[in-house]
Enzyme design. Structure first.
Site, PDB file in Angstrom:
ATOM      1  N   HIS A 164       0.552 -18.236  -5.756  1.00 63.41           N
ATOM      2  CA  HIS A 164       1.648 -18.165  -4.803  1.00 63.41           C
ATOM      3  C   HIS A 164       2.923 -18.430  -5.567  1.00 63.41           C
ATOM      4  O   HIS A 164       2.958 -19.329  -6.399  1.00 63.41           O
ATOM      5  CB  HIS A 164       1.550 -19.284  -3.786  1.00 63.41           C
ATOM      6  CG  HIS A 164       0.424 -19.137  -2.847  1.00 63.41           C
ATOM      7  ND1 HIS A 164       0.172 -17.984  -2.165  1.00 63.41           N
ATOM      8  CD2 HIS A 164      -0.510 -20.012  -2.446  1.00 63.41           C
ATOM      9  CE1 HIS A 164      -0.872 -18.168  -1.383  1.00 63.41           C
ATOM     10  NE2 HIS A 164      -1.319 -19.383  -1.538  1.00 63.41           N
TER      11      HIS A 164
ATOM     12  N   ASP B 107      -0.768 -11.244  -1.879  1.00 63.45           N
ATOM     13  CA  ASP B 107       0.651 -11.183  -2.275  1.00 63.45           C
ATOM     14  C   ASP B 107       1.573 -10.801  -1.123  1.00 63.45           C
ATOM     15  O   ASP B 107       2.602 -10.168  -1.320  1.00 63.45           O
ATOM     16  CB  ASP B 107       0.860 -10.183  -3.439  1.00 63.45           C
ATOM     17  CG  ASP B 107      -0.070 -10.472  -4.592  1.00 63.45           C
ATOM     18  OD1 ASP B 107      -0.211 -11.652  -4.925  1.00 63.45           O
ATOM     19  OD2 ASP B 107      -0.659  -9.520  -5.141  1.00 63.45           O
TER      20      ASP B 107
HETATM   21  P1  GDP Z   1       1.284 -14.850  -1.701  1.00 64.46           P
HETATM   22  O1  GDP Z   1       0.211 -14.885  -2.710  1.00 64.46           O
HETATM   23  O2  GDP Z   1       0.863 -14.187  -0.442  1.00 64.46           O
HETATM   24  O3  GDP Z   1       1.911 -16.184  -1.462  1.00 64.46           O
HETATM   25  O4  GDP Z   1       2.437 -13.920  -2.283  1.00 64.46           O
HETATM   26  P2  GDP Z   1       3.158 -13.968  -3.719  1.00 64.46           P
HETATM   27  O5  GDP Z   1       3.759 -15.297  -3.911  1.00 64.46           O
HETATM   28  O6  GDP Z   1       2.311 -13.411  -4.786  1.00 64.46           O
HETATM   29  O7  GDP Z   1       4.256 -12.843  -3.503  1.00 64.46           O
HETATM   30  C1  GDP Z   1       5.242 -12.948  -2.642  1.00 64.46           C
HETATM   31  C2  GDP Z   1       6.548 -12.804  -3.420  1.00 64.46           C
HETATM   32  O8  GDP Z   1       7.537 -12.412  -2.544  1.00 64.46           O
HETATM   33  C3  GDP Z   1       7.052 -14.100  -4.025  1.00 64.46           C
HETATM   34  O9  GDP Z   1       7.749 -13.806  -5.203  1.00 64.46           O
HETATM   35  C4  GDP Z   1       7.976 -14.648  -2.953  1.00 64.46           C
HETATM   36  O10 GDP Z   1       9.008 -15.490  -3.467  1.00 64.46           O
HETATM   37  C5  GDP Z   1       8.559 -13.394  -2.431  1.00 64.46           C
HETATM   38  N1  GDP Z   1       8.902 -13.403  -1.027  1.00 64.46           N
HETATM   39  C6  GDP Z   1       8.265 -13.956   0.035  1.00 64.46           C
HETATM   40  N2  GDP Z   1       8.884 -13.629   1.171  1.00 64.46           N
HETATM   41  C7  GDP Z   1       9.935 -12.834   0.826  1.00 64.46           C
HETATM   42  C8  GDP Z   1      10.927 -12.129   1.570  1.00 64.46           C
HETATM   43  O11 GDP Z   1      10.988 -12.159   2.784  1.00 64.46           O
HETATM   44  N3  GDP Z   1      11.819 -11.398   0.842  1.00 64.46           N
HETATM   45  C9  GDP Z   1      11.787 -11.310  -0.523  1.00 64.46           C
HETATM   46  N4  GDP Z   1      12.675 -10.565  -1.139  1.00 64.46           N
HETATM   47  N5  GDP Z   1      10.843 -11.935  -1.240  1.00 64.46           N
HETATM   48  C10 GDP Z   1       9.939 -12.675  -0.570  1.00 64.46           C
END
Ligand code: GDP
Length: 426
Positions: free
Chosen positions: A40, A12
């Site tokens: 994701h 995440d």
């Molecule tokens: P992954 O499994 O590593 O892709 O991560 P997730 O999708 O579970 O969690 C990342 C969350 O953070 C998602 O809701 C993204 O839209 C959000 N996100 C990613 N980068 C950023 C950022 O720089 N700022 C903010 N506020 N949210 C972000």
């Protein structure tokens, strides 16, 4: 050129966003491990999507999305996902599925649920997607490769053989009904129809693509600390989360992976059980959880609230090292803008001694965080495009983390959108 996008922490970290962003210049995106147990979240012009099986690049029409042999392929979920994105107006993506990918069988999901029930309070916090039973069977050599769907006689015979042991366990250990071989065969024939248009020899396809100089992204799931060898065993996932495994799970030469972009989140979150040294609780955790990510830190697949913590330099330094990081993408930094002061975990105290080396699990359980507090920047940094334009305390936070972890932060993500990114020459 082949690049991997992987996580340094517990998952995440925002890998989906970084992959989606890098995919703009990629020809091919490959999922190389894991299954539909994690997800994701991607926000783009079409809307907001939670992907569990499809690679994050499916939103571009110039990319080919590949499910590599290392993935635990849940065929009905894959097709539900394809439908969900085309239903929302995204053009039908080009998808290839490795003929060597193995199939998550309906009984893997049942066994996952039954085993969690049996373990009760001692469970591993599984998402019950069948991933652990799937990989157990893969290595016990009773898994089903996609290619096996295409020889019906052999498939029938193997289903009967495998069900002998499965049914003994179902009926005797779990006290559940046995599985009927005929019904399972029919289900497999439905799976075959769903997957047939996409099946190919992925490693041969990628070999040619590499020779043609195509840009390939390998998209990891979860993070270093969930790796079965190098993570917090046994509170780990069942397939390797490391960039090195990208070569195996995609079927390409290891020396072709030239860049390893490790995604690191500006604070910590984790799901499931296990030691989490910099964890915070109560109102402090609730506030970070509510403000975190894009709409709160809740599991993309399960909706479970994530456990929250301050940034952990010890775990991240290790997580980056074990990935073989060439570049760090530091994400979700904008979320910390509300804090007057930001604690960071800079060491672990174990049996009265402080260390910055990440220990094995049994010592990790005893670790207490050594915290250092940095000043906050108290403003919204979304929309900023240049590193120099970030508030001074924000730059200091980034530079402090970079020094502690020892790997260059070359990208800073200050919002969930593709365009919320600051490139930096570290
Ligand atoms: P992954 O499994 O590593 O892709 O991560 P997730 O999708 O579970 O969690 C990342 C969350 O953070 C998602 O809701 C993204 O839209 C959000 N996100 C990613 N980068 C950023 C950022 O720089 N700022 C903010 N506020 N949210 C972000």
């Amino acid at each position: 050129m082949v690049q991997a996008v992987v996580g340094a922490n517990w998952g995440d970290e925002g890998k989906g966003k970084i992959t989606d962003m890098l995919a703009e210049k990629a020809d091919i995106i490959v999922r190389f491990q894991g299954g539909a147990n994690a997800g994701h979240t991607i926000v783009n012009d079409y809307g907001k999507f939670a992907l569990h099986t499809l690679p994050s690049g499916v939103f571009y029409d110039h990319t080919t999305s590949i499910i590599g042999n290392g993935v635990a392929l849940n065929i009905p979920i894959l097709f539900k996902e394809i439908k969900s994105i085309t239903d929302q107006g995204v053009p039908a993506p080009k998808i290839l599925v490795s003929d060597r990918a193995q199939i998550v069988m309906p009984y893997h999901i049942l066994f996952d649920q039954y085993e969690e029930e049996r373990l009760g309070g001692k469970s591993f916090g599984s998402t019950k997607s069948g991933i652990a039973p799937f990989y157990s069977d893969k290595y016990a050599k009773i898994g089903f490769q996609v290619s096996e769907l295409f020889d019906e006689e052999l498939l029938k015979e193997k289903i009967e053989r495998v069900l002998v042991t499965k049914n003994i366990i179902l009926e005797n250990l779990y006290k559940k009904p046995a599985i009927d071989a005929g019904e399972l065969f029919e289900t497999m024939m439905e799976y075959k129809k769903m997957v047939e248009p996409y099946v190919c020899d992925v490693s041969a396809f990628l070999w040619d693509a590499i020779k043609e100089g195509k840009n390939i992204l390998l998209e990891g799931q979860l993070g270093s600390l969930k790796d079965p060898d190098h993570g917090i065993y046994p509170m780990v996932t069942s397939s390797s989360t490391l960039a090195a495994y990208g070569a195996i799970g995609a079927g390409i030469p290891p020396y072709e992976i030239k860049k390893i972009v490790t995604v690191v989140k500006a604070y910590s979150s984790a799901v499931g059980a296990g030691a989490f040294v910099s964890e915070i609780f109560g109102d402090e955790a609730d506030e970070l959880r509510r403000r975190g990510g894009d709409g709160g830190e809740y599991g993309a697949t399960t909706g479970r609230p994530r456990r929250m913590g301050w940034f952990d330099c010890v775990a991240t330094k290790y997580g980056c090292r074990i990935q073989g990081t060439t570049d760090v993408a530091f994400t979700v930094l904008d979320v910390l803008g509300y804090l007057d002061e930001i604690p960071v975990c800079v060491g672990y105290e174990i049996d009265g001694e402080v260390t910055t080396d990440f220990p094995t699990t049994y010592r990790l359980e005893k670790a207490k965080p050594v915290l250092k507090t940095l000043p906050g920047w108290k403003c919204d940094i979304r929309g900023i495009k240049k590193y120099e334009d970030l508030p001074e305390n924000c730059r200091k936070y980034i530079e402090f983390v970079e020094k502690e972890i020892g790997f260059p932060i070359t990208m800073v993500s200050n919002g969930p959108k593709r365009s919320d990114i600051i490139y930096r020459n570290a």
